[in-house]
Design an enzyme around this catalytic site. Structure first.
Site: not given
Lengths: 401, 77
Positions: A332-334
């Site tokens: 989700w952070h990347g």
């Protein structure tokens, strides 16, 4: 036209003060004007997403219409039906825009997706949660206008805290009595001022003054074992301090503003550096995110695994789910190797933490517990966390590759 | 067997410790319960008492002591 980053500069706060004043007076006299609240919400949304950033504004409007369509449609459907596959389809559709936004930079050489806008993650969490609770029958009276207010509540739109539909609705539909509101007002204003100290003094010092120097020194000190150097260790602590003060500062602004509006948005941080273990750390750090993951990923997956008897032992179920949960958080952070490694690190850390807690429970007599072990536990946890933030910071990507 | 006894049995099995001596102790703060144990509790309530609690209804602050858990189950049974 003026555009602002939320809580970014003194002008934003001045406008905020002016806009909130009538609302405060109203609440003190037991009145909540929905019209006025909606107007200032729109005003601040235009300040954030208008002007040069108008493409983001368009993306936001389309996104909101899309999520309203899904949640509303599902709420109507759920009154008489409850098909599993249809529910999963709705969840996948609700997550789809965020997934596209997160994957696009990884496959398009860092190019940001056109459908992205500031805060899309946080809105997705709210929409998905609404769908899941509708399925469970916990949300029975879905209301489009309340949902819109919940999604577009301007104090928390850009980076949370992530509130829950039912909690928000209860606050939004009621007016706190004068004593209660005076208490909220007092807290809200205090939060804003602590936020000023965190964000504009401490985070500024660590992030803007100290960190670039340490980064430069760390880049010049490469060559040793894994390119590790003292400046890199310094960078690790400095980055961790900046991350905390910057985000805790922002969160205090968001919660403080909510309180002044008579909405008790949940707190995001609770003295995280006092945690004696990683498990406790996640009860104190970015709480609304970690609780979202706990309630909507971890617990649901565990429930599903146990109900379908996928693993023989409960400990295996817990361990596998820890890793999945934290890997999802990493993604989700990347989509970069360092965010995913960060997630994996925390998944494994939670596993090891549980093993240790079980061992300690079994050998209660032989494991010492005193002030010294407590301080050692806090020290160890703090350093493990800072190390994970070093991975998260991405500086290793610059130093190594 | 009444609800109170069944719930206490489930909790004892789950946590490996006798909780009947501290009915108002916060089980999460003391580390006796966690999310995993919460899910196990919900599943046991379903199989042993036929009480269905979806994960959405598991608001931790309403389920954090043995007394609160018993009261909650009694209200749902």
């Amino acid at each position: 036209m003026l555009t602002f980053e939320p809580y970014g500069n003194p002008t934003y706060f001045a406008l905020l003060g002016v806009a909130l004043l009538p609302l405060m007076i109203g609440l003190l006299y037991g009145k909540r004007s929905r019209l006025y609240e909606t107007l200032i919400s729109i005003f601040f949304l235009v300040l954030t997403f208008g002007g040069a950033k108008w493409t983001q504004g368009v993306a936001l409007i389309i996104y909101i219409l899309y999520e309203v369509g899904l949640t509303w449609g599902y709420a109507v459907y759920r009154r008489n039906h409850n098909s599993g596959p249809f529910f999963y389809l709705m969840v996948i559709l609700a997550i789809a825009p965020l997934t596209i936004v997160k994957v696009t930079p990884a496959v398009e050489n860092g190019q940001a997706s056109l459908i992205g806008f500031l805060g899309i993650s946080y809105l997705t969490f709210r929409a998905v949660q609404t769908i899941m609770e509708t399925r469970d029958g916990a949300i029975k009276n879905y209301n489009v206008m309340t949902f819109l207010q919940f999604m577009l509540f301007f104090p928390t739109i850009s980076s949370g805290p992530i509130d829950r539909y039912r909690r928000f609705e209860a606050d939004y539909r009621s007016v706190p009595d004068r004593d209660k509101y005076l208490g909220m007002l007092q807290k809200g204003i205090r939060y804003l001022f602590v936020g000023f100290m965190y964000k504009f003094i401490l985070a500024y010092y660590f992030g803007t003054i100290l960190m670039p120097k340490l980064q430069l020194m760390a880049m010049h000190s490469r060559g040793g074992f894994l390119d590790i150097s003292w400046p890199l260790v310094g960078y690790m602590y400095c980055y961790s301090a900046d991350l905390f003060f910057d985000f805790a500062g922002y969160s205090l602004f968001a919660v403080g503003t909510s309180y002044i509006m008579g909405i008790a948005t949940p707190m995001n941080f609770k003295q995280p550096w006092r945690s004696p273990n990683i498990k406790d750390f996640w009860n104190r750090w970015h709480i609304t995110l970690s609780f979202w993951f706990r309630d909507f990923i971890y617990m649901r997956l565990v429930f599903w695994f146990m109900k379908h008897k996928v693993f023989k032992k409960p400990t295996t179920t817990a361990n596998v789910t820890y890793v999945i949960n934290m890997l999802v958080m990493g993604f989700w952070h990347g989509v970069t190797w360092y965010y995913i490694t960060y997630g994996l690190f925390h998944g494994v850390a939670l596993m090891v933490n549980d093993m240790w807690l079980r061992y300690k429970k079994k050998h209660r007599q032989s494991v010492p517990h005193n002030h010294f072990t407590q301080i050692f536990a806090i020290f160890l946890t703090g350093n493990l966390v800072c190390f994970s933030f070093l991975i998260f910071s991405g500086i290793l990507d610059k130093i190594w590759f | 067997m009444d609800i109170k006894e069944t719930v206490l049995n489930i909790l004892n099995d789950l946590t490996g410790s006798d909780v009947s001596g501290a009915m108002d102790e916060n089980l999460f703060d003391s580390g006796i319960m966690d999310s995993m144990a919460s899910v196990q509790l919900l599943l046991s309530l379903q199989s042993e008492l036929g009480v269905n609690v979806p994960v959405s209804e598991f608001e931790r602050s309403e389920w954090d002591t043995p007394n609160k858990i018993i009261a909650k189950v009694e209200s749902l049974a």
